[in-house]
Design a protein around this motif. Structure first.
Motif, short mmCIF file in Angstrom:
data_model
loop_
_atom_site.label_atom_id
_atom_site.label_comp_id
_atom_site.label_asym_id
_atom_site.label_seq_id
_atom_site.Cartn_x
_atom_site.Cartn_y
_atom_site.Cartn_z
N ARG A 143 11.75 -28.89 14.13
CA ARG A 143 12.19 -29.65 15.22
C ARG A 143 13.46 -30.11 14.43
O ARG A 143 14.47 -30.79 15.02
CB ARG A 143 11.63 -30.75 15.49
N ASN A 144 13.15 -30.73 13.10
CA ASN A 144 14.63 -30.99 11.93
C ASN A 144 15.82 -29.76 12.70
O ASN A 144 16.95 -30.34 13.06
CB ASN A 144 14.60 -30.93 10.62
N VAL A 145 15.67 -28.97 12.66
CA VAL A 145 16.77 -27.47 12.96
C VAL A 145 17.41 -27.32 14.34
O VAL A 145 17.98 -27.48 14.72
CB VAL A 145 16.27 -26.36 11.73
N ARG A 146 15.69 -27.46 15.31
CA ARG A 146 15.88 -27.10 16.60
C ARG A 146 16.47 -28.52 17.44
O ARG A 146 17.35 -28.79 18.33
CB ARG A 146 14.73 -27.13 17.40
N GLN A 147 16.67 -29.43 16.71
CA GLN A 147 16.58 -30.54 17.48
C GLN A 147 18.60 -31.30 17.27
O GLN A 147 19.03 -32.26 17.46
CB GLN A 147 15.68 -32.22 18.10
N ALA A 148 18.79 -30.81 16.11
CA ALA A 148 19.80 -30.98 16.01
C ALA A 148 21.20 -30.99 16.35
O ALA A 148 22.44 -31.21 16.11
CB ALA A 148 20.70 -30.10 14.13
N LYS A 149 21.14 -30.62 17.75
CA LYS A 149 22.10 -30.49 18.49
C LYS A 149 22.13 -30.83 19.66
O LYS A 149 22.76 -30.80 20.90
CB LYS A 149 22.65 -28.70 18.95
N LYS A 150 21.75 -32.20 20.18
CA LYS A 150 21.01 -32.52 21.13
C LYS A 150 22.04 -33.21 21.85
O LYS A 150 22.17 -34.22 22.83
CB LYS A 150 19.93 -33.29 21.25
N TRP A 151 23.72 -34.11 20.91
CA TRP A 151 24.34 -35.55 21.22
C TRP A 151 25.57 -34.32 22.34
O TRP A 151 26.59 -34.59 22.11
CB TRP A 151 24.63 -35.04 20.32
N ASN A 152 24.99 -34.29 23.45
CA ASN A 152 25.83 -33.84 24.37
C ASN A 152 26.90 -35.16 25.11
O ASN A 152 25.39 -34.65 26.34
CB ASN A 152 26.05 -32.61 24.80
N VAL A 153 27.33 -35.90 24.82
CA VAL A 153 27.36 -36.86 25.96
C VAL A 153 29.05 -36.89 26.27
O VAL A 153 30.44 -36.72 25.30
CB VAL A 153 27.22 -38.58 25.02
N SER A 188 23.02 -38.18 33.59
CA SER A 188 21.83 -38.20 33.81
C SER A 188 20.96 -38.75 33.52
O SER A 188 20.71 -39.65 32.97
CB SER A 188 21.53 -37.15 32.26
N PRO A 189 20.17 -38.20 34.62
CA PRO A 189 18.48 -39.48 34.99
C PRO A 189 18.02 -39.30 33.36
O PRO A 189 16.82 -39.60 33.37
CB PRO A 189 18.13 -38.58 36.01
N ASN A 190 17.80 -37.71 33.07
CA ASN A 190 16.64 -37.26 32.16
C ASN A 190 17.59 -36.95 31.12
O ASN A 190 17.86 -35.69 30.93
CB ASN A 190 16.16 -36.10 32.92
N PRO A 191 18.23 -37.49 29.83
CA PRO A 191 18.54 -37.68 28.79
C PRO A 191 17.80 -36.67 27.62
O PRO A 191 16.82 -36.96 27.92
CB PRO A 191 19.58 -38.33 28.63
N PRO A 192 17.91 -35.52 26.66
CA PRO A 192 17.42 -35.26 26.08
C PRO A 192 16.91 -36.33 25.21
O PRO A 192 17.34 -37.27 24.65
CB PRO A 192 18.34 -34.27 25.42
N ASP A 193 15.55 -35.92 24.73
CA ASP A 193 14.92 -36.77 23.73
C ASP A 193 16.63 -37.41 22.04
O ASP A 193 17.09 -36.23 22.21
CB ASP A 193 13.68 -37.14 22.47
N LEU A 194 16.02 -38.77 22.04
CA LEU A 194 17.10 -39.40 20.75
C LEU A 194 16.22 -38.23 19.33
O LEU A 194 15.37 -38.09 19.38
CB LEU A 194 16.81 -40.08 20.46
N LEU A 223 12.39 -39.29 20.18
CA LEU A 223 12.10 -40.71 20.51
C LEU A 223 13.02 -40.10 22.10
O LEU A 223 13.79 -40.35 22.18
CB LEU A 223 12.80 -41.93 19.58
N PRO A 224 12.49 -40.63 23.30
CA PRO A 224 13.19 -41.26 24.87
C PRO A 224 14.20 -41.65 24.45
O PRO A 224 14.35 -43.25 23.87
CB PRO A 224 11.75 -41.72 25.24
N ALA A 225 15.12 -41.03 25.22
CA ALA A 225 16.82 -41.50 25.38
C ALA A 225 16.79 -42.70 26.94
O ALA A 225 17.50 -42.60 26.28
CB ALA A 225 17.15 -40.35 25.34
N THR A 226 16.05 -42.62 27.86
CA THR A 226 15.38 -43.21 28.94
C THR A 226 15.07 -44.38 28.83
O THR A 226 14.32 -44.96 27.30
CB THR A 226 14.19 -42.97 29.73
N SER A 227 15.35 -45.36 29.73
CA SER A 227 15.24 -47.24 28.96
C SER A 227 13.06 -47.19 29.01
O SER A 227 12.75 -46.20 29.56
CB SER A 227 16.22 -48.09 29.97
#
Length: 439
Positions: free
Chosen positions: A206-216, A270-276, A304-308
């Motif tokens: 997951r460390n490698v796979r999730q390292a590109k999720k910051w598309n803001v 985005s209503p469903n942002p990817p997890d943090l 962790l969830p990026a939603t409120s």
């Protein structure tokens, strides 16, 4: 043997310098240390420098007195005489580091608020390739009868635990290795099971796979970093943690996730942002390694969830996510990974985290368990200094000392609003403390 001889130094004994040198010289450097060493910064702001600011009440000492004190303690702190030459695989030792260079003075003009900007400026200092990569500055002039010491080291030389061991060795009482702030106190000698290794493997994937999720939207990576601190009483974190059966570290991370979710809500439609994605260094340092150079942390990963979320759900979810890291058996499996990971994999992992366009958020924490002082002046606060290499939008480090949790936030300037995340984090803790979370 090293610990027994160390006590001799404190009582005026001799022969210690050569003991420390033989302990380190020629020892193999871990793959993660070599990978950190090889990581090229994209700018002065993205250097891998970590450290601490020690705040003291009292008259600032003469620089010569401080240098003499450091010189007297050097023989029992092998990390301060160690370095890795370029492309080296083994530690080298500098017998006589030039303390006229390593220990310097800086007058901070104006008000105390300028201290933060001076520390940010000094974190851009370029450290040498052919000498131990650390510096200590005496900072004064910003307030009457107050001063600070800024200690910085390259991350390949020390992690947060190593930083704390250095400052407690320099300015604390004589502390046995097993009682050091740098040691992971849940060390187990039992061999990890296949299940333990499996959990660690999945965290690494997951460390490698999730390292590109910051598309803001409206955000871009830059070579510039901001530095800010926030402080809260440790009791505030502890009372919230007790409500949910978690730890202060759980609350600390949950509040960061909560603050980032609020920030993302203002930045994205985005209503469903990817997890943090969070990179969480786990301490795996054993007592016999407490004084040695290099990192003794294993990089784990949580999402962790990026939603409120309401505070109760946010904290409970964070506790579940960090549960594996509380297992001494999982830590043992992580430690095996640190010991035996090949260089190509260590470099690939570091480059994945620090080299991607937008990597995970780094969150670390350490506790300084011993009171520090210098020549009768107590250190009243210890502020961490965190690094945020290229590709990291935000890196956060917490130090606990004398009843306060102090957090350093290093944010990429290309992410509008992240430079105020320290305010949001502190307000989140204040709000959670004032509310009845249990209900």
């Amino acid at each position: 043997m090293l610990l027994r001889r160390r006590r001799g130094l404190m009582n005026g004994g001799g022969g210690i310098t050569m003991v420390a040198i033989r302990t380190v010289r020629g020892a193999s450097a871990a793959a993660v240390d070599r990978a950190f060493r090889a990581l090229s910064p994209h700018s002065p702001d993205t250097q891998m420098l970590v450290g601490a600011v020690l705040h003291a009440d009292g008259r600032p000492p003469d620089l010569s007195v401080l240098r003499d004190h450091i010189a007297a303690r050097l023989p029992v702190i092998p990390a301060l005489t160690s370095y890795l030459p370029p492309e080296a695989t083994r530690w080298a030792v500098s017998r006589n580091p030039d303390l006229a260079v390593h220990v310097a003075e800086r007058v901070v003009s104006g008000e105390q608020e300028n201290l933060e900007s001076v520390v940010a400026e000094l974190t851009r200092t370029e450290l040498p390739d052919d000498a131990p990569p650390w510096r200590l500055w005496l900072l004064h002039g910003y307030a009457p009868r107050q001063y600070a010491l800024l200690y910085l080291a390259h991350h390949y030389l020390q992690d947060a635990g190593g930083i704390l061991r250095t400052v407690e060795s320099l300015f604390g009482p004589e502390i046995p290795a097993e009682a050091s702030s740098a040691v992971y106190h849940g060390v187990t000698r039992r061999l990890p099971t296949a299940a333990d290794y499996g959990r660690c493997f999945m965290m690494s994937v997951r460390n490698v796979r999730q390292a590109k999720k910051w598309n803001v939207q409206h955000c871009r990576t830059t070579p510039h970093r901001t530095l800010h601190w926030s402080r809260v009483p440790t009791d505030a974190l502890g009372s919230i943690a007790a409500t949910f059966g978690g730890t202060r570290n759980d609350v600390y991370i949950a509040a960061i996730a909560h603050s980032l979710a609020h920030w993302l809500d203002t930045m994205s439609d985005s209503p469903n942002p990817p997890d943090l994605a969070f990179a969480v260094p786990a301490n795996v340092r054993r007592p016999e390694e407490v004084d040695l150079p290099g990192n003794r942390t294993a990089l784990a990963h949580i999402r962790l969830p990026a939603t409120s979320l309401d505070p109760a759900r946010r904290i409970a979810g964070t506790i579940r996510a960090t549960t594996p890291l509380k297992s001494s058996y999982v830590r043992a499996a992580l430690r095996a990974g640190v010991d035996y990971v090949p260089m190509w994999l260590a470099r690939a992992t570091v480059n994945t985290i620090a080299g991607r366009r937008r990597g995970p958020v780094g969150v670390s924490q350490s506790t300084l368990r011993h009171r520090l002082a210098f020549r009768g002046s107590p250190f009243t606060a210890v502020y961490p200094v965190m690094c945020a290499p290229a590709g990291t939008p935000l890196a956060v480090l917490l130090f606990t000392y004398e009843g306060y949790a102090t957090v350093c936030f290093r944010a990429d300037s290309g992410f509008p609003g992240l430079d105020g995340i320290h305010h949001t984090w502190r307000e989140t803790i204040r709000t959670w403390s004032a509310s009845t979370l249990g209900s």
